[in-house]
Design a protein around this motif. Structure first.
Motif, mmCIF file in Angstrom:
data_model
loop_
_atom_site.group_PDB
_atom_site.id
_atom_site.type_symbol
_atom_site.label_atom_id
_atom_site.label_comp_id
_atom_site.label_asym_id
_atom_site.label_seq_id
_atom_site.Cartn_x
_atom_site.Cartn_y
_atom_site.Cartn_z
ATOM 1 N N UNK A 222 38.489 56.233 59.282
ATOM 2 C CA UNK A 222 38.980 57.601 59.098
ATOM 3 C C UNK A 222 40.502 57.636 59.026
ATOM 4 N N UNK A 223 41.160 56.697 59.724
ATOM 5 C CA UNK A 223 42.624 56.663 59.692
ATOM 6 C C UNK A 223 43.127 56.434 58.265
ATOM 7 N N UNK A 224 42.381 55.640 57.501
ATOM 8 C CA UNK A 224 42.766 55.426 56.108
ATOM 9 C C UNK A 224 42.623 56.720 55.303
ATOM 10 N N UNK A 225 41.656 57.529 55.661
ATOM 11 C CA UNK A 225 41.477 58.813 54.980
ATOM 12 C C UNK A 225 42.655 59.739 55.255
ATOM 13 N N UNK A 226 43.160 59.711 56.486
ATOM 14 C CA UNK A 226 44.345 60.521 56.805
ATOM 15 C C UNK A 226 45.471 60.221 55.825
ATOM 16 N N UNK A 227 45.706 58.936 55.575
ATOM 17 C CA UNK A 227 46.838 58.528 54.738
ATOM 18 C C UNK A 227 46.647 58.934 53.275
ATOM 19 N N UNK A 228 45.395 59.085 52.859
ATOM 20 C CA UNK A 228 45.115 59.546 51.499
ATOM 21 C C UNK A 228 45.315 61.059 51.399
ATOM 22 N N UNK A 229 44.845 61.775 52.406
ATOM 23 C CA UNK A 229 44.839 63.240 52.361
ATOM 24 C C UNK A 229 46.193 63.833 52.721
ATOM 25 N N UNK A 230 46.839 63.292 53.741
ATOM 26 C CA UNK A 230 48.022 63.927 54.319
ATOM 27 C C UNK A 230 49.320 63.375 53.764
ATOM 28 N N UNK A 231 50.327 64.230 53.738
ATOM 29 C CA UNK A 231 51.681 63.819 53.417
ATOM 30 C C UNK A 231 52.344 63.256 54.683
ATOM 31 N N UNK A 232 53.458 62.503 54.534
ATOM 32 C CA UNK A 232 54.093 61.859 55.698
ATOM 33 C C UNK A 232 54.369 62.805 56.866
ATOM 34 N N UNK A 233 54.862 64.007 56.576
ATOM 35 C CA UNK A 233 55.168 64.941 57.663
ATOM 36 C C UNK A 233 53.915 65.329 58.439
ATOM 37 N N UNK A 234 52.815 65.480 57.722
ATOM 38 C CA UNK A 234 51.550 65.827 58.384
ATOM 39 C C UNK A 234 51.033 64.659 59.208
ATOM 40 N N UNK A 235 51.220 63.451 58.719
ATOM 41 C CA UNK A 235 50.821 62.275 59.482
ATOM 42 C C UNK A 235 51.594 62.180 60.794
ATOM 43 N N UNK A 236 52.849 62.572 60.748
ATOM 44 C CA UNK A 236 53.678 62.551 61.959
ATOM 45 C C UNK A 236 53.205 63.574 62.987
ATOM 46 N N UNK A 237 52.499 64.625 62.511
ATOM 47 C CA UNK A 237 52.052 65.694 63.403
ATOM 48 C C UNK A 237 50.593 65.572 63.817
ATOM 49 N N UNK A 238 50.020 64.395 63.631
ATOM 50 C CA UNK A 238 48.647 64.186 64.086
ATOM 51 C C UNK A 238 48.557 64.517 65.571
ATOM 52 N N UNK A 239 47.542 65.259 65.934
ATOM 53 C CA UNK A 239 47.360 65.652 67.323
ATOM 54 C C UNK A 239 47.920 67.024 67.648
ATOM 55 N N UNK A 240 48.780 67.538 66.760
ATOM 56 C CA UNK A 240 49.325 68.881 66.951
ATOM 57 C C UNK A 240 48.333 69.889 66.402
ATOM 58 N N UNK A 241 48.011 70.889 67.187
ATOM 59 C CA UNK A 241 47.010 71.868 66.778
ATOM 60 C C UNK A 241 47.657 73.165 66.281
ATOM 61 N N UNK A 242 46.822 73.993 65.708
ATOM 62 C CA UNK A 242 47.234 75.309 65.204
ATOM 63 C C UNK A 242 48.298 75.199 64.105
ATOM 64 N N UNK A 243 48.187 74.164 63.281
ATOM 65 C CA UNK A 243 49.059 74.055 62.118
ATOM 66 C C UNK A 243 48.210 74.300 60.866
ATOM 67 N N UNK A 244 47.274 75.223 60.957
ATOM 68 C CA UNK A 244 46.274 75.480 59.922
ATOM 69 C C UNK A 244 46.918 75.522 58.542
ATOM 70 N N UNK A 245 46.286 74.831 57.630
ATOM 71 C CA UNK A 245 46.820 74.637 56.289
ATOM 72 C C UNK A 245 46.944 75.957 55.498
ATOM 73 N N UNK A 246 47.856 75.930 54.559
ATOM 74 C CA UNK A 246 47.962 76.991 53.565
ATOM 75 C C UNK A 246 47.662 76.339 52.225
ATOM 76 N N UNK A 247 46.433 76.455 51.786
ATOM 77 C CA UNK A 247 45.976 75.687 50.634
ATOM 78 C C UNK A 247 46.477 76.233 49.304
ATOM 79 N N UNK A 248 46.806 75.302 48.423
ATOM 80 C CA UNK A 248 47.078 75.626 47.025
ATOM 81 C C UNK A 248 45.748 75.540 46.289
ATOM 82 N N UNK A 249 44.977 76.637 46.345
ATOM 83 C CA UNK A 249 43.616 76.635 45.799
ATOM 84 C C UNK A 249 43.598 77.140 44.365
#
Length: 249
Positions: A222-249
Protein backbone atom coordinates in the motif's frame (compact mmCIF):
# COMPACT_ATOMS: atom_id res chain seq x y z
CA UNK A 1 -3.74 18.16 -5.05
CA UNK A 2 -3.25 14.42 -5.43
CA UNK A 3 -2.06 12.94 -8.71
CA UNK A 4 -5.23 10.82 -8.66
CA UNK A 5 -8.34 12.20 -6.99
CA UNK A 6 -10.59 9.16 -7.53
CA UNK A 7 -9.67 5.55 -6.84
CA UNK A 8 -11.89 2.69 -8.03
CA UNK A 9 -10.94 -0.21 -5.78
CA UNK A 10 -11.48 -3.94 -6.08
CA UNK A 11 -12.29 -5.84 -2.87
CA UNK A 12 -10.92 -9.38 -2.93
CA UNK A 13 -7.16 -9.71 -2.49
CA UNK A 14 -6.96 -5.94 -2.83
CA UNK A 15 -8.54 -4.91 0.50
CA UNK A 16 -9.87 -8.17 1.93
CA UNK A 17 -8.05 -11.50 2.14
CA UNK A 18 -10.19 -13.57 -0.18
CA UNK A 19 -7.82 -16.52 -0.14
CA UNK A 20 -8.29 -16.97 3.62
CA UNK A 21 -12.06 -16.52 3.35
CA UNK A 22 -12.30 -18.96 0.47
CA UNK A 23 -10.16 -21.55 2.22
CA UNK A 24 -12.35 -21.60 5.33
CA UNK A 25 -15.65 -21.43 3.44
CA UNK A 26 -14.62 -24.23 1.10
CA UNK A 27 -13.46 -26.48 3.94
CA UNK A 28 -16.71 -25.95 5.84
CA UNK A 29 -18.76 -26.62 2.69
CA UNK A 30 -16.98 -29.80 1.68
CA UNK A 31 -17.30 -31.17 5.21
CA UNK A 32 -20.97 -30.23 5.36
CA UNK A 33 -21.69 -32.30 2.24
CA UNK A 34 -19.28 -35.10 3.19
CA UNK A 35 -17.03 -34.47 0.22
CA UNK A 36 -13.24 -34.85 0.16
CA UNK A 37 -11.59 -31.79 1.69
CA UNK A 38 -7.90 -32.63 1.52
CA UNK A 39 -5.24 -30.58 -0.27
CA UNK A 40 -6.00 -32.23 -3.61
CA UNK A 41 -9.69 -31.35 -3.36
CA UNK A 42 -8.90 -27.73 -2.49
CA UNK A 43 -6.40 -27.42 -5.33
CA UNK A 44 -8.91 -28.93 -7.76
CA UNK A 45 -11.63 -26.51 -6.68
CA UNK A 46 -9.30 -23.53 -6.99
CA UNK A 47 -8.35 -24.52 -10.54
CA UNK A 48 -11.98 -25.06 -11.56
CA UNK A 49 -13.06 -21.80 -9.94
CA UNK A 50 -10.20 -19.79 -11.46
CA UNK A 51 -11.04 -20.96 -14.97
CA UNK A 52 -14.72 -20.11 -14.50
CA UNK A 53 -14.02 -16.57 -13.26
CA UNK A 54 -11.59 -16.03 -16.13
CA UNK A 55 -14.33 -17.13 -18.51
CA UNK A 56 -16.70 -14.70 -16.80
CA UNK A 57 -14.24 -11.84 -17.30
CA UNK A 58 -13.96 -12.78 -20.98
CA UNK A 59 -17.75 -12.71 -21.35
CA UNK A 60 -18.00 -16.44 -22.06
CA UNK A 61 -20.57 -17.04 -19.31
CA UNK A 62 -22.60 -15.06 -16.78
CA UNK A 63 -22.49 -15.25 -13.01
CA UNK A 64 -25.67 -17.28 -12.69
CA UNK A 65 -24.20 -19.92 -14.98
CA UNK A 66 -20.94 -19.88 -13.02
CA UNK A 67 -22.77 -20.54 -9.76
CA UNK A 68 -24.85 -23.28 -11.38
CA UNK A 69 -21.92 -25.27 -12.77
CA UNK A 70 -19.07 -24.55 -10.35
CA UNK A 71 -19.48 -27.53 -8.06
CA UNK A 72 -20.62 -29.79 -10.89
CA UNK A 73 -17.28 -29.10 -12.59
CA UNK A 74 -15.50 -29.72 -9.29
CA UNK A 75 -17.22 -33.08 -8.80
CA UNK A 76 -16.39 -34.06 -12.36
CA UNK A 77 -12.74 -33.07 -11.98
CA UNK A 78 -12.53 -35.09 -8.76
CA UNK A 79 -14.09 -38.15 -10.41
CA UNK A 80 -17.06 -38.01 -8.02
CA UNK A 81 -20.65 -38.92 -8.95
CA UNK A 82 -23.09 -36.06 -9.44
CA UNK A 83 -25.27 -35.96 -6.31
CA UNK A 84 -27.77 -33.52 -7.81
CA UNK A 85 -26.97 -30.88 -5.18
CA UNK A 86 -24.58 -28.70 -7.13
CA UNK A 87 -26.54 -25.44 -6.80
CA UNK A 88 -27.40 -26.20 -3.17
CA UNK A 89 -23.73 -26.75 -2.41
CA UNK A 90 -22.81 -23.53 -4.17
CA UNK A 91 -25.41 -21.55 -2.20
CA UNK A 92 -24.15 -23.00 1.07
CA UNK A 93 -20.60 -22.09 0.08
CA UNK A 94 -21.64 -18.51 -0.71
CA UNK A 95 -23.34 -18.26 2.69
CA UNK A 96 -20.14 -19.41 4.38
CA UNK A 97 -18.04 -17.02 2.33
CA UNK A 98 -20.19 -14.11 3.49
CA UNK A 99 -19.19 -14.86 7.08
CA UNK A 100 -15.51 -14.14 6.51
CA UNK A 101 -14.25 -10.58 6.18
CA UNK A 102 -10.53 -10.90 6.75
CA UNK A 103 -8.92 -7.49 6.16
CA UNK A 104 -5.50 -7.54 4.54
CA UNK A 105 -2.77 -6.17 6.84
CA UNK A 106 -2.50 -2.42 6.46
CA UNK A 107 -5.67 -2.05 4.37
CA UNK A 108 -7.66 0.03 6.87
CA UNK A 109 -4.74 2.39 7.47
CA UNK A 110 -4.27 2.72 3.71
CA UNK A 111 -7.93 3.57 3.19
CA UNK A 112 -7.81 6.12 6.00
CA UNK A 113 -4.83 7.85 4.38
CA UNK A 114 -6.15 7.67 0.81
CA UNK A 115 -9.59 8.93 1.82
CA UNK A 116 -7.92 12.17 2.94
CA UNK A 117 -6.80 12.98 -0.60
CA UNK A 118 -9.15 11.13 -2.97
CA UNK A 119 -12.68 9.94 -3.61
CA UNK A 120 -12.76 6.19 -2.94
CA UNK A 121 -15.24 3.72 -4.40
CA UNK A 122 -15.52 -0.06 -4.42
CA UNK A 123 -16.12 -1.73 -7.79
CA UNK A 124 -16.63 -5.48 -7.39
CA UNK A 125 -17.73 -8.43 -9.50
CA UNK A 126 -18.49 -10.53 -6.41
CA UNK A 127 -21.91 -11.83 -5.43
CA UNK A 128 -23.99 -8.98 -3.98
CA UNK A 129 -25.05 -10.74 -0.78
CA UNK A 130 -21.53 -11.96 -0.07
CA UNK A 131 -19.80 -8.66 -0.76
CA UNK A 132 -22.29 -6.52 1.13
CA UNK A 133 -21.87 -8.71 4.20
CA UNK A 134 -18.07 -8.73 4.03
CA UNK A 135 -17.78 -5.01 3.32
CA UNK A 136 -19.99 -4.20 6.30
CA UNK A 137 -18.24 -6.61 8.68
CA UNK A 138 -14.75 -5.50 7.68
CA UNK A 139 -15.35 -1.78 8.18
CA UNK A 140 -13.94 -0.79 4.78
CA UNK A 141 -17.28 0.66 3.70
CA UNK A 142 -16.96 3.70 5.96
CA UNK A 143 -14.14 5.05 3.80
CA UNK A 144 -16.11 4.77 0.57
CA UNK A 145 -17.96 7.43 -1.36
CA UNK A 146 -19.71 4.69 -3.29
CA UNK A 147 -20.04 0.89 -3.40
CA UNK A 148 -20.78 -0.66 -6.77
CA UNK A 149 -21.35 -4.40 -7.15
CA UNK A 150 -21.77 -5.67 -10.69
CA UNK A 151 -24.96 -7.68 -10.05
CA UNK A 152 -26.68 -4.56 -8.75
CA UNK A 153 -25.26 -2.14 -11.32
CA UNK A 154 -26.08 -4.40 -14.27
CA UNK A 155 -22.60 -4.57 -15.79
CA UNK A 156 -19.44 -6.44 -14.83
CA UNK A 157 -15.70 -5.94 -15.12
CA UNK A 158 -13.98 -5.81 -17.58
CA UNK A 159 -16.83 -3.99 -19.34
CA UNK A 160 -16.19 -0.28 -19.78
CA UNK A 161 -19.91 0.20 -19.15
CA UNK A 162 -19.49 -0.58 -15.44
CA UNK A 163 -16.78 2.04 -14.96
CA UNK A 164 -18.70 4.60 -17.00
CA UNK A 165 -21.77 4.10 -14.82
CA UNK A 166 -19.69 4.37 -11.64
CA UNK A 167 -18.01 7.60 -12.70
CA UNK A 168 -21.32 9.11 -13.75
CA UNK A 169 -22.87 8.27 -10.39
CA UNK A 170 -19.89 9.71 -8.52
CA UNK A 171 -20.02 12.86 -10.62
CA UNK A 172 -16.45 12.39 -11.79
CA UNK A 173 -15.71 13.95 -15.18
CA UNK A 174 -11.91 14.30 -15.17
CA UNK A 175 -10.98 10.73 -16.11
CA UNK A 176 -7.26 11.53 -16.21
CA UNK A 177 -7.30 11.65 -12.40
CA UNK A 178 -9.06 8.30 -11.96
CA UNK A 179 -7.08 5.19 -11.04
CA UNK A 180 -8.44 1.63 -11.15
CA UNK A 181 -6.81 -0.52 -8.44
CA UNK A 182 -7.17 -4.30 -8.28
CA UNK A 183 -5.47 -7.68 -8.28
CA UNK A 184 -7.24 -9.30 -11.24
CA UNK A 185 -5.55 -8.58 -14.56
CA UNK A 186 -8.45 -9.92 -16.65
CA UNK A 187 -11.18 -8.07 -14.72
CA UNK A 188 -9.73 -5.02 -12.96
CA UNK A 189 -6.84 -4.04 -15.19
CA UNK A 190 -8.41 -4.99 -18.51
CA UNK A 191 -11.60 -3.27 -17.38
CA UNK A 192 -9.78 -0.06 -16.56
CA UNK A 193 -7.97 -0.15 -19.89
CA UNK A 194 -11.27 -0.74 -21.70
CA UNK A 195 -12.67 2.36 -19.99
CA UNK A 196 -9.64 4.46 -20.91
CA UNK A 197 -8.52 4.79 -17.28
CA UNK A 198 -5.12 4.44 -15.65
CA UNK A 199 -4.65 1.14 -13.85
CA UNK A 200 -2.70 -0.21 -10.89
CA UNK A 201 -2.16 -3.95 -10.49
CA UNK A 202 -2.09 -5.08 -6.86
CA UNK A 203 0.50 -7.86 -6.82
CA UNK A 204 1.19 -8.53 -3.17
CA UNK A 205 2.32 -12.10 -3.90
CA UNK A 206 4.91 -11.27 -6.56
CA UNK A 207 3.08 -13.22 -9.28
CA UNK A 208 4.23 -13.24 -12.90
CA UNK A 209 2.15 -11.46 -15.49
CA UNK A 210 1.92 -13.72 -18.53
CA UNK A 211 -1.43 -12.38 -19.76
CA UNK A 212 -0.28 -9.69 -22.16
CA UNK A 213 -2.39 -7.20 -20.17
CA UNK A 214 -0.18 -4.30 -19.12
CA UNK A 215 -1.15 -2.11 -16.15
CA UNK A 216 0.29 1.40 -15.91
CA UNK A 217 1.52 0.64 -12.39
CA UNK A 218 2.25 -2.47 -10.34
CA UNK A 219 2.47 -2.38 -6.53
CA UNK A 220 3.59 -4.83 -3.90
CA UNK A 221 2.44 -2.74 -0.93
CA UNK A 222 0.00 0.00 0.00
CA UNK A 223 2.94 2.34 0.64
CA UNK A 224 3.77 2.11 -3.06
CA UNK A 225 0.20 3.15 -3.83
CA UNK A 226 0.64 6.27 -1.69
CA UNK A 227 3.57 7.34 -3.87
CA UNK A 228 1.51 6.88 -7.04
CA UNK A 229 -1.57 8.71 -5.76
CA UNK A 230 -0.12 11.47 -3.60
CA UNK A 231 2.06 14.46 -4.34
CA UNK A 232 5.21 15.04 -2.20
CA UNK A 233 3.50 17.49 0.16
CA UNK A 234 0.71 15.00 0.82
CA UNK A 235 3.22 12.24 1.45
CA UNK A 236 4.85 14.45 4.07
CA UNK A 237 1.46 14.80 5.80
CA UNK A 238 0.72 11.11 6.15
CA UNK A 239 -0.99 10.58 9.48
CA UNK A 240 -2.47 14.08 9.58
CA UNK A 241 -6.25 13.96 9.65
CA UNK A 242 -9.00 16.30 8.51
CA UNK A 243 -7.13 17.37 5.38
CA UNK A 244 -10.07 16.18 3.25
CA UNK A 245 -9.32 16.51 -0.43
CA UNK A 246 -10.74 19.08 -2.81
CA UNK A 247 -11.06 17.03 -5.96
CA UNK A 248 -10.61 18.26 -9.49
CA UNK A 249 -13.55 16.18 -10.74
Amino acid sequence: MANYTCLLLDVDNTLLDFDAAERQALTDTLRQYELPCDAQACDTYHEVNRKLWTSLAKGELNKNKLFAVRFARFMQAMGLPDNGKNREINDYYEDQLALHADVLPGALTALEELAEVATLAIVSNGATKVQQSRIKASGIGRYMDGIYISEHVGAAKPSAKLFDLVLKDLGVTNRSRVLVVGDDLHADIKGGINAGLDTCWVNFTGSDNDTGIQPKYTIGSYEELYRIVMEPEELENLGVRNRRHMNDL
